[in-house]
Scaffold this active site. Sequence first.
Site, short mmCIF file in Angstrom:
data_model
loop_
_atom_site.label_atom_id
_atom_site.label_comp_id
_atom_site.label_asym_id
_atom_site.label_seq_id
_atom_site.Cartn_x
_atom_site.Cartn_y
_atom_site.Cartn_z
N HIS B 12 0.83 -1.22 0.00
CA HIS B 12 0.00 0.00 0.00
C HIS B 12 0.87 1.28 0.00
O HIS B 12 0.52 2.27 0.62
CB HIS B 12 -1.01 -0.02 1.16
CG HIS B 12 -0.41 -0.10 2.53
ND1 HIS B 12 -0.99 -0.81 3.56
CD2 HIS B 12 0.71 0.46 3.06
CE1 HIS B 12 -0.26 -0.67 4.66
NE2 HIS B 12 0.77 0.09 4.39
N HIS B 59 -0.94 5.14 9.55
CA HIS B 59 0.43 5.67 9.66
C HIS B 59 0.39 7.04 10.29
O HIS B 59 0.62 8.05 9.64
CB HIS B 59 1.08 5.76 8.29
CG HIS B 59 1.02 4.49 7.50
ND1 HIS B 59 -0.11 4.05 6.86
CD2 HIS B 59 1.96 3.55 7.26
CE1 HIS B 59 0.14 2.89 6.25
NE2 HIS B 59 1.39 2.57 6.47
N HIS B 193 10.65 -3.90 2.92
CA HIS B 193 11.09 -2.52 2.78
C HIS B 193 11.55 -1.98 4.13
O HIS B 193 11.11 -2.43 5.18
CB HIS B 193 10.02 -1.61 2.18
CG HIS B 193 8.78 -1.36 3.00
ND1 HIS B 193 7.97 -2.35 3.46
CD2 HIS B 193 8.22 -0.20 3.41
CE1 HIS B 193 6.94 -1.82 4.11
NE2 HIS B 193 7.07 -0.51 4.11
N GLU B 240 4.95 -5.22 8.35
CA GLU B 240 3.55 -5.03 7.94
C GLU B 240 2.94 -6.30 7.37
O GLU B 240 1.72 -6.44 7.32
CB GLU B 240 3.46 -3.94 6.85
CG GLU B 240 3.77 -2.55 7.34
CD GLU B 240 3.53 -1.49 6.26
OE1 GLU B 240 3.35 -0.34 6.65
OE2 GLU B 240 3.54 -1.81 5.06
FE LIG Z 1 2.04 0.73 5.87
#
Ligand SMILES: [Fe+2]
Lengths: 129, 279
Positions: B12, B59, B193, B240
């Site tokens: 996302h 976030h 990531h 995540e």
């Molecule tokens: Fe995220």
Amino acid sequence: MRQDRPYSNIPGTYVLDPQHSMQGYELNMFCMSLNKPKNRDKFRLDEAAYLDDFPLTKEQRKAVLSRDWLGLLQLGGNIYYTFKLAIFDRRNMQYVGGAMSGVSEQEFTDMMIAGGRPVEGNLYTSEEK
Amino acid sequence: MANLFAGVGTSHVPGIGAAVDHDKTQLPYWKPLFDGYGPAREWMEREKPDVVIIVYNDHASAFSLELIPTFAMGVAAEFQPADEGYGPRQVPVVEGHPELAWHICESLIMDEFDMTIANKMPVDHGLTVPLSIMCGQPEAWPCKVIPLAVNVIQYPQPRGSRCFALGKAIRAAVDSFDEDLKVAVWGTGGMSHQLQGERAGFVNEPFDTAFLNDLTADKERLINIGHTEYMREAGSEGAELVMWLIMLGALDKDAKEVYRHYHVPASSTAAGLIILENS
Ligand SMILES: [Fe+2]
């Protein structure tokens, strides 16, 4: 002193764990405040005066004003929060990624296009060059 | 009865949303990624789910360090796109499904998953980017959405095994909802990531490939990946991926992979997408 944790030997990584969260709460909440347009305008007008409303340490304050992206993490910041300051500056993730790892935005972007920072040499602090 | 028929796992990354919003999807940098999204959009158009439960993380938009719910489900009739510092994304308002959402919350809590229930929860890129990936730029989103926000920013995030168990409980809740609805679950975030520190830009394609494979081949392994292994192997933000395990838990044991796409980079992230269907 930071406790030793199983993830402490991951190189170049600042985990938002309980200690980090305690250290960085006010700093991160300052960053959070930039979600509001009114606050962004106020901060733009006079950054130092705006920061007076947040009980930051001298070091944290300095790191915000000088946009010391790595320092912000070392002083308790978390990237999802500190990146709000980068958004304020109209900087992207590659610029900040480069600043934290000591290369330019272009070099960082090129590294990503080439597949990202490699696994080899980057799993354990003991294997860092 | 409601029928939970499929799951989608997808990254996302905010940059993907920005590429859609600013008409950059055909630029050389973004085209290979969006070409791979084509078949997923066709699948979405063909299957037309009535409701999608989107598992995502906030976030520092609706929540912050002020209040950190581990699992928060949105029960409202609508959810506004959040201002993440650029002004809100110019995308349609997200319509909820209060009856099903409340039913799921009630069922989960009776099942000993102590959910946070949210009536007001602006949704950030974590939720709206997957909608852009799967639906493009419609006037209104083609499905109702039940947001399920998971804390993956403040350590410790919920364990993979707990996420998987929550997925199973969501499935039981949907199965017992007395209305004919076609329901899908999307697990979002990842893949490997790291946005922060001297190690920013870390990507681990072998880890990601094995993760995609084991969504069907070896769930047990995925469920047991611990926090340190995620951070080390998938990057600090790669954790995540536990959110995909909620999606996985909601599916049949023998759900089949029908589509997959993987591309590096999307901004500073390895982007993955997988579609799994119950038989
Ligand atoms: Fe995220």
